[in-house]
Design an enzyme around this catalytic site. Structure first.
Site, short mmCIF file in Angstrom:
data_model
loop_
_atom_site.label_atom_id
_atom_site.label_comp_id
_atom_site.label_asym_id
_atom_site.label_seq_id
_atom_site.Cartn_x
_atom_site.Cartn_y
_atom_site.Cartn_z
N GLY A 92 1.24 -0.98 0.39
CA GLY A 92 0.44 -0.27 0.24
C GLY A 92 0.81 1.47 -0.16
CE LYS A 113 8.07 -0.10 5.86
NZ LYS A 113 7.99 -0.92 7.13
N GLY A 126 -0.05 6.11 1.45
CA GLY A 126 0.45 5.67 0.64
C GLY A 126 2.35 5.86 1.16
NE ARG A 176 11.15 -3.90 2.83
CZ ARG A 176 9.79 -3.88 3.57
NH1 ARG A 176 9.38 -3.76 5.00
NH2 ARG A 176 8.87 -4.06 3.43
NE ARG A 183 5.08 -8.70 2.14
CZ ARG A 183 5.09 -8.19 2.30
NH1 ARG A 183 5.11 -7.55 3.30
NH2 ARG A 183 6.54 -6.30 2.05
CG ASP A 252 1.20 -8.34 6.73
OD1 ASP A 252 0.18 -8.77 7.75
OD2 ASP A 252 1.53 -7.40 6.59
CG ASN A 253 4.34 -8.17 8.82
OD1 ASN A 253 4.03 -7.50 7.71
ND2 ASN A 253 3.22 -7.21 9.55
CG ASP A 262 6.83 -5.32 6.42
OD1 ASP A 262 7.47 -4.68 5.87
OD2 ASP A 262 5.24 -5.77 6.39
P1 AMP Z 1 2.18 -2.92 7.59
O1 AMP Z 1 1.63 -2.56 9.20
O2 AMP Z 1 3.45 -2.14 7.35
O3 AMP Z 1 2.96 -4.20 7.68
O4 AMP Z 1 1.29 -2.47 6.96
C1 AMP Z 1 0.38 -4.17 6.31
C2 AMP Z 1 -0.57 -3.29 5.67
O5 AMP Z 1 -0.67 -1.84 5.61
C3 AMP Z 1 -0.01 -3.46 4.03
O6 AMP Z 1 -0.33 -3.80 2.93
C4 AMP Z 1 0.74 -2.20 3.72
O7 AMP Z 1 1.23 -2.09 2.62
C5 AMP Z 1 -0.43 -1.00 4.52
N1 AMP Z 1 -0.47 0.23 4.59
C6 AMP Z 1 0.80 0.78 5.93
N2 AMP Z 1 0.94 2.30 6.15
C7 AMP Z 1 0.15 2.05 4.65
C8 AMP Z 1 0.02 4.20 4.40
N3 AMP Z 1 0.29 4.72 4.53
N4 AMP Z 1 -0.66 3.88 3.47
C9 AMP Z 1 -1.08 3.13 2.35
N5 AMP Z 1 -1.10 2.08 3.23
C10 AMP Z 1 -0.60 1.16 4.49
MG MG Z 2 3.84 -5.60 6.44
#
Ligand code: AMP
Ligand code: MG
Length: 487
Positions: A92, A113, A126, A176, A183, A252-253, A262
């Site tokens: 995202g 990222k 994003g 990164r 994953r 997912d992590n 992550d």
């Molecule tokens: P994470 O907690 O980094 O593992 O993210 C979990 C999900 O949320 C993943 O699909 C990320 O891409 C999405 N995500 C986290 N932060 C953002 C953001 N600021 N904008 C869009 N998607 C995000």
């Molecule tokens: Mg993640």
């Protein structure tokens, strides 16, 4: 290589998977990219020229404003169980620009990222902020030098654009570098929304990329499951041994490669308490320190489920086979952890009572709320005099038994010390120090403290030049320490 030639050597093998696994991206506008920190050693390992990366042309690439030759920017699709609940996710706020083939012939994902919205952004912007991207840089590099498989951090740049959280923050992008970003959640996505052919394509790709040696095995997909189980068991044992709490062990992590990935609300424990939870969003303590191995197994069971159609045509039979593999996780984890603990105590051979000796030490550490890292350093350096724990009869009794355990003909005192020095880090990225250097960078644009901390963390087992400043635990007033998501 010319002076301005950065050395990019990109391929895009992931983008050869079926289209459902990714979405091509267009670059977003970036107002004013500036370099904050560059990992020169890593750049060289990647075959990249640090000087050229520091030029404006290099920085524009690190900011996702320009692309190197052969880059093919994509967002990867994946799903995941977040705190136990299944959902669609995907990159995202990240963009894979390609896979760098290093001079040694290795393949690494290069991912930006914080590079902007993607079709998987849901309600997110994003974007990423400077503090959290620097935090990932510091902690992932620390993990690498601690000897723990991890994604690496090549650079952080600021974008010149604000990101809006509770307050406006400086927007930043982390580059990164990872063995891959495959994953457990990528497999869950394929299994949920693709066909068995898609799962097979993904599994074949993962095997070729990470475990090529199993390609000749009779049941390669069972081989894949076993390899991932082993990699994760060993990884989580390493986390436990240094006191690392990932904080968001959602599927997912969890990587297929066995790298830590992550870095969100992760942190290292100071005083030893197995119940420790730092993440503000983990209110049930699902991802507490002591739960990490069990959660690892739970996550691997989700992975195993996706492989069932590939493992045997008879579903019942396949379930039996994967269950037998999953059962091996506990013994693999336990063996890796126990072996690591023996080394932390300078024990070479294996004896049945070792586990009790270890458990008693941990029990005392918990009771006296002592610093996990420093207690092992004290044992290594024989400095067990001046604390309530060390004065206690229970500890003195333990110490005598430990010393007696070390008296075996096959190991000299020198062996013991050198083993212990290799297993017990002197410095870890302590939460209060990480916060301090991030604040200096964020609030005052002062990068010296971050750079100093990163330099110290590059030699975590260096007993020759003890750096007391970085070894000091936080004042008790810093507790309870909390970490936040959106990181
Ligand atoms: P994470 O907690 O980094 O593992 O993210 C979990 C999900 O949320 C993943 O699909 C990320 O891409 C999405 N995500 C986290 N932060 C953002 C953001 N600021 N904008 C869009 N998607 C995000
Ligand atoms: Mg993640």
């Amino acid at each position: 290589m010319g002076k301005n030639d950065i050395g990019w050597n990109l391929e895009n093998s992931y983008a050869e998977l079926p289209g459902l696994f990714y979405t091509p991206l267009k670059l977003e506008t970036v107002s004013d990219p500036k370099l904050v920190i560059l990992n020169q050693l890593l750049a060289k390992e990647m075959g990249l020229n640090p000087e050229a990366l520091m030029s404006q042309a290099g920085i524009d690439i690190l900011a996702g404003k320009a692309l190197p030759a052969n880059a093919k920017p994509i967002a990867q699709a994946y799903a995941g169980h977040q705190f136990g609940y299944f959902t669609m996710l995907g990159d995202g706020r990240a963009m894979l620009i390609g896979e760098q083939i290093t001079p040694a012939g290795e393949r690494f994902d290069i991912q930006l990222k914080g590079s902007g919205k993607t079709p998987y952004s849901r309600s997110g912007d994003g974007r990423a902020a400077l503090g959290p991207m620097l935090r990932e840089y510091v902690i992932s590099e620390a993990m690498h030098y601690l000897g723990i498989p991890t994604s690496r951090s090549l650079a952080v740049v600021t974008t010149g654009d604000p990101v809006y959280r509770e307050n406006p923050l400086k927007g930043a992008i982390l580059t990164r570098v990872a063995a891959s970003h495959l994953r457990v959640g990528t497999f869950e996505y394929a299994s949920q929304w693709g066909t068995t052919t898609d799962v097979k394509a993904l599994a074949d790709y993962a095997i070729k990329r990470h475990f090529p040696l199993i390609q000749s095995e009779q049941n390669v997909y069972l081989g894949l499951l076993d390899q991932v189980i082993k990699a994760q068991a060993e990884l989580i044992a390493k986390w436990q041994l240094v006191g690392f709490i990932h904080g968001v062990m959602n599927t997912d992590n969890v990587t297929i490669s066995g790298e830590t990935i992550d870095y969100g609300p992760c942190a290292f424990i100071d005083h030893y308490d197995p119940e420790t939870v730092f993440s503000s969003i983990d209110q049930q303590g699902r991802y507490a320190y002591r739960n990490q191995p069990n959660i690892g197994l739970w996550n691997l069971a989700r992975f195993a489920e996706t492989l069932i159609p590939l493992i045997d045509d008879n579903q019942e039979q396949a379930v039996k086979i994967v269950e037998a593999s999953l059962r091996k996780f506990v013994s693999l984890y336990h063996a890796a952890w126990l072996q690591g603990m023996r080394l932390k105590l300078g024990i070479i051979s294996e004896e049945p009572d070792d586990e009790r000796l270890i458990a008693e030490l941990l029990g005392l550490m918990k009771q006296y709320k002592v610093d996990y890292t420093n207690t092992f350093v004290d044992l290594t350096l024989d400095q067990t005099q001046s604390s309530e724990l060390y004065q206690s009869d229970a500890f003195k009794d333990w110490l005598n038994r430990w010393k007696a355990r070390l008296e075996r003909p096959e190991q000299t005192n020198q062996d013991i010390k050198s083993l212990m020095k290799q297993a017990n880090p002197v410095v870890i990225p302590r939460n209060h120090q990480v916060e301090k250097v991030l604040q200096a960078a964020n609030d005052h644009g002062d990068l010296k403290p971050v750079e100093q901390l990163v330099a110290v963390l590059q030699a975590p087992y260096d007993y020759a030049d003890l750096n007391k400043e970085y070894m000091t635990p936080p004042e008790p007033s810093n507790y309870p320490y909390k970490t936040y998501c959106g990181t």
